[in-house]
Design an enzyme around this catalytic site. Structure first.
Site, PDB file in Angstrom:
ATOM      1  N   PRO A 380      -2.090   5.236   5.151  1.00 51.56           N
ATOM      2  CA  PRO A 380      -1.760   3.864   5.593  1.00 51.56           C
ATOM      3  C   PRO A 380      -0.523   3.370   4.851  1.00 51.56           C
ATOM      4  CG  PRO A 380      -3.725   3.872   4.186  1.00 51.56           C
ATOM      5  CD  PRO A 380      -3.279   5.281   4.284  1.00 51.56           C
ATOM      6  N   ASP A 554       1.213   3.852  -0.424  1.00 55.67           N
ATOM      7  CA  ASP A 554      -0.087   4.173   0.180  1.00 55.67           C
ATOM      8  C   ASP A 554      -1.051   3.034  -0.134  1.00 55.67           C
ATOM      9  OD1 ASP A 554      -2.614   5.167   0.780  1.00 55.67           O
ATOM     10  OD2 ASP A 554      -2.163   7.202   0.076  1.00 55.67           O
ATOM     11  N   HIS A 555      -1.459   2.319   0.911  1.00 55.46           N
ATOM     12  CA  HIS A 555      -2.257   1.112   0.679  1.00 55.46           C
ATOM     13  C   HIS A 555      -3.670   1.442   0.185  1.00 55.46           C
ATOM     14  CE1 HIS A 555      -2.950  -3.032   0.582  1.00 55.46           C
ATOM     15  NE2 HIS A 555      -2.394  -3.415   1.717  1.00 55.46           N
ATOM     16  N   ARG A 556      -4.051   2.720   0.216  1.00 53.97           N
ATOM     17  CA  ARG A 556      -5.357   3.083  -0.341  1.00 53.97           C
ATOM     18  C   ARG A 556      -5.312   3.048  -1.863  1.00 53.97           C
ATOM     19  NH1 ARG A 556      -5.917   8.872   2.310  1.00 53.97           N
ATOM     20  NH2 ARG A 556      -3.795   8.840   1.521  1.00 53.97           N
ATOM     21  N   VAL A 557      -4.081   3.172  -2.402  1.00 53.26           N
ATOM     22  CA  VAL A 557      -3.929   3.291  -3.856  1.00 53.26           C
ATOM     23  C   VAL A 557      -3.229   2.068  -4.440  1.00 53.26           C
ATOM     24  CG1 VAL A 557      -2.872   4.720  -5.677  1.00 53.26           C
ATOM     25  CG2 VAL A 557      -3.827   5.819  -3.640  1.00 53.26           C
TER      26      VAL A 557
END
Ligand code: CAO
Length: 582
Positions: A380, A554-557
């Site tokens: 993402p 990375d929007h997960r991180v």
């Protein structure tokens, strides 16, 4: 009408060979000599022929079953008049079709090895070497069987029972094992040669010390080898034994069967053309052999074909049909999109609208394309755009280059950016991390990749341990790596291990863009061409050299606030490079 059992004929000493292919199904009309199934051992594969004409009523085996001599393969309905001399009805005596028709195993054959020199006893001359001839063992009555593969080369250390060559008849292929250990001195055959029993295959120089056998053990080993070879030879002879009426004594009259008519096997059931060891190798890697194109003689699939297919799948430049049906194809143009619930990829006859030229995509583009596609789909992405005031830094860069003119090393803005990014990565460690399952792996080293445009496509060389290097050294390394990239000479080590990447289009132009993260990294900085912009300093607008920055993360991180802080900090460093020391 009679219903008869068709059984596995004598396949020599092979017990429990695997059924790897079913070539007929219930309802099929089969002819005597037509292949019914393919069985395979470690060293040989063979088709089992039918012993009578008739209609297949029931298959008694399935894929993966283990069969041996006498195993019932299928129930065949015959007219009752034909083959009565060879086929037994199920209600008749215990003598079965297959066993009554199969040849007895070959008579004990001549020893498969013959020492060229006297074989001394180990104890007498433990270090003496001898030359040993390896000959083609008893392969039944087959004449002129083709050598289709050489599995060893001169200089190779050969072990007893190691396969030396593969030979092939119409219905079976088998590997010929060595009857002795030693170093291969000479191969006496080449691909395409026709061989017969007793033909000289190879000369080994055997070290008696290594083999450490006495004359007695040589004898017993020869016997063991002999029985092994006989067993394998009988695989071929039984595979080729299509004359079910032939009595055991008529083995010598058995001929190689002719090819089945092309329509005997449907395209779906066509057996991939490969030797047993290649089949085994493919099975271990779950490579669908039927999807490979063989590069060997007559389209035979080689060991290298399996290796290169596996490599392509791993690199994302090829995919199996099973992967494609799951939507895993690496190239957008060939993926159906169905698995994602998308419309199918448009199929357009471009030539309908005007002249076209079709060119294959370069290897590097295929590889990088597959990686970019995966990263774009799986990560993402969010991109923050910002500007950094590099007026003073650019002035410093220009003066540095003037001072260093003679050194031959030119400093570009990218070298300063690498150093500035290292400082930011130290301050915001999650930008220098990677996702690994449920963990975030923080790296204490700073390897910065930089995208390089090459005639063959995009490559990403890596400046290792950039935190330990000065701007001049980074500039020099970057120049060398960029040249190697353009010349196609980068080693894998020079392209791996990056913790963060910078993609600079500054030498070309543009304002902002969305760079795709280079997984397993979690962020990437895109840089465009700096331009002079009017900037308000609180009192007036002044011309400042502004560098456009585009940070994808990375929007997960990473959260948006952290990304904004990263960009702001980077801007501060670039506007006053002394901050890099802090
Ligand atoms: N703003 C203004 N000018 C810039 C600049 C910037 N941000 N960055 C570089 N320049 C100038 C340089 O100073 C140089 O000018 P002079 O020749 O007058 O000194 C000129 O542009 C050319 O620089 P360069 O491109 O040779 O050097 P670099 O260190 O900036 O970049 C490299 C090296 C290998 C990264 C670059 O050649 C390259 O391949 N860039 C393309 C990367 C790319 O394709 N990214 C897209 C990836 S996504 O598809």
């Amino acid at each position: 009408m009679a219903l008869i059992e068709i059984k596995v004929p004598d396949i020599g000493d092979f017990a429990d060979v695997s059924v790897i292919e079913l070539l007929v199904k219930p309802g099929d009309s089969v002819k005597q000599e037509q292949s019914l199934i393919t069985v395979e051992s470690d060293k040989a594969s063979m088709e089992i022929p039918c012993s009578a004409n008739g209609i297949v009523r029931e298959l008694k085996v399935k894929l993966g079953d283990k069969v041996h001599e006498g195993s019932v393969l299928l129930m065949l309905e015959t007219s009752g008049e034909q083959n009565t001399s060879t086929a037994q009805s199920t209600s008749s005596s215990s003598a079965s079709v297959a066993t009554s028709s199969a040849p007895t195993p070959s008579a004990p054959s001549a020893p498969t090895t013959a020492p060229l020199a006297n074989v001394p006893t180990a104890s007498a001359q433990p270090s003496t070497s001898s030359l040993v001839e390896v000959k083609v063992p008893d392969i039944g009555d087959f004449k002129d069987v083709s050598v289709i593969e050489l599995l060893v080369k001169p200089g190779d250390a050969i072990e007893v029972d190691q396969s030396l060559i593969t030979i092939e008849s119409d219905k079976a292929s088998m590997e010929i094992p060595s009857s002795a250990a030693g170093v291969l001195k000479e191969l006496k055959v080449k691909i395409g040669d026709k061989v017969n029993i007793g033909d000289l295959l190879a000369v080994l120089s055997g070290s008696i010390k290594e083999q450490s056998f006495s004359s007695a053990s040589v004898q017993s080993q020869n016997q063991a080898i002999q029985s092994n070879s006989t067993a394998q030879a009988s695989v071929i002879s039984s595979a080729a034994n299509t004359s079910v009426a032939a009595p055991a004594s008529a083995v010598s009259t058995i001929q190689l069967p002719s090819h089945q008519p092309a329509n005997a096997l449907s395209a779906d059931t066509k057996i991939p053309h490969a030797s047993p060891s290649v089949r085994k190798f493919a099975r271990e890697l779950a490579v669908p052999l039927e999807e490979l194109k063989g590069s060997g003689p007559k389209g035979r699939i080689t060991y290298e074909d399996v290796q290169s297919f596996t490599r392509s799948v791993m690199q994302g430049t090829a995919s199996t049909k099973a992967q494609q049906s799951k939507g895993g194809s690496s190239q957008g143009g060939s993926a159906s999109g169905a698995a994602l619930g998308l419309l199918p990829w448009p199929v357009v006859d471009f030539a309908k609208f005007g002249p076209i030229e079709r060119k294959p995509i370069s290897r590097i583009k295929k590889i990088s394309g597959a990686n970019l596609h995966r990263n774009w789909v799986m990560i993402p992405h969010v991109t923050n755009h910002d500007d950094a005031d590099i007026t003073e830094l650019e002035a410093f860069r220009v003066s540095t280059n003037k001072e260093n003119e003679k050194s031959g090393v030119k400093v570009t803005m990218l070298a300063f950016l690498i150093k500035a990014c290292v400082a930011c990565l130290k301050k915001f460690p999650e930008f220098n991390s990677s996702l690994d399952g449920g963990d975030l792996v923080y790296k204490s080293y700073y390897n910065i990749g930089f995208a390089a445009d090459t005639p063959n496509g995009l490559m990403v060389p890596v400046i290792k341990n950039a935190d330990t290097k000065g701007v001049l050294q980074i500039s020099q390394e970057m120049g060398e790596l960029a040249k190697k990239a353009r010349d196609g000479k980068l080693s894998p080590a020079e392209m791996t291990g990056a913790t963060f990447t910078i993609s600079s289009l500054g030498g070309i132009g543009g304002r902002y863009f969305n760079p795709i993260i280079n997984a397993p990294e979690v962020s990437i900085l895109g840089v465009c061409k700096s331009t002079h912009q009017p900037v308000w300093n609180g009192r007036e607008f002044t011309p400042r050299l502004m560098l456009p920055l585009s940070l994808s993360w990375d929007h997960r991180v990473i959260d948006g606030a952290a990304a904004a802080r990263f960009n702001a900090h980077l801007g501060q460093i670039l506007s006053d490079f002394r901050r890099v020391l802090l």
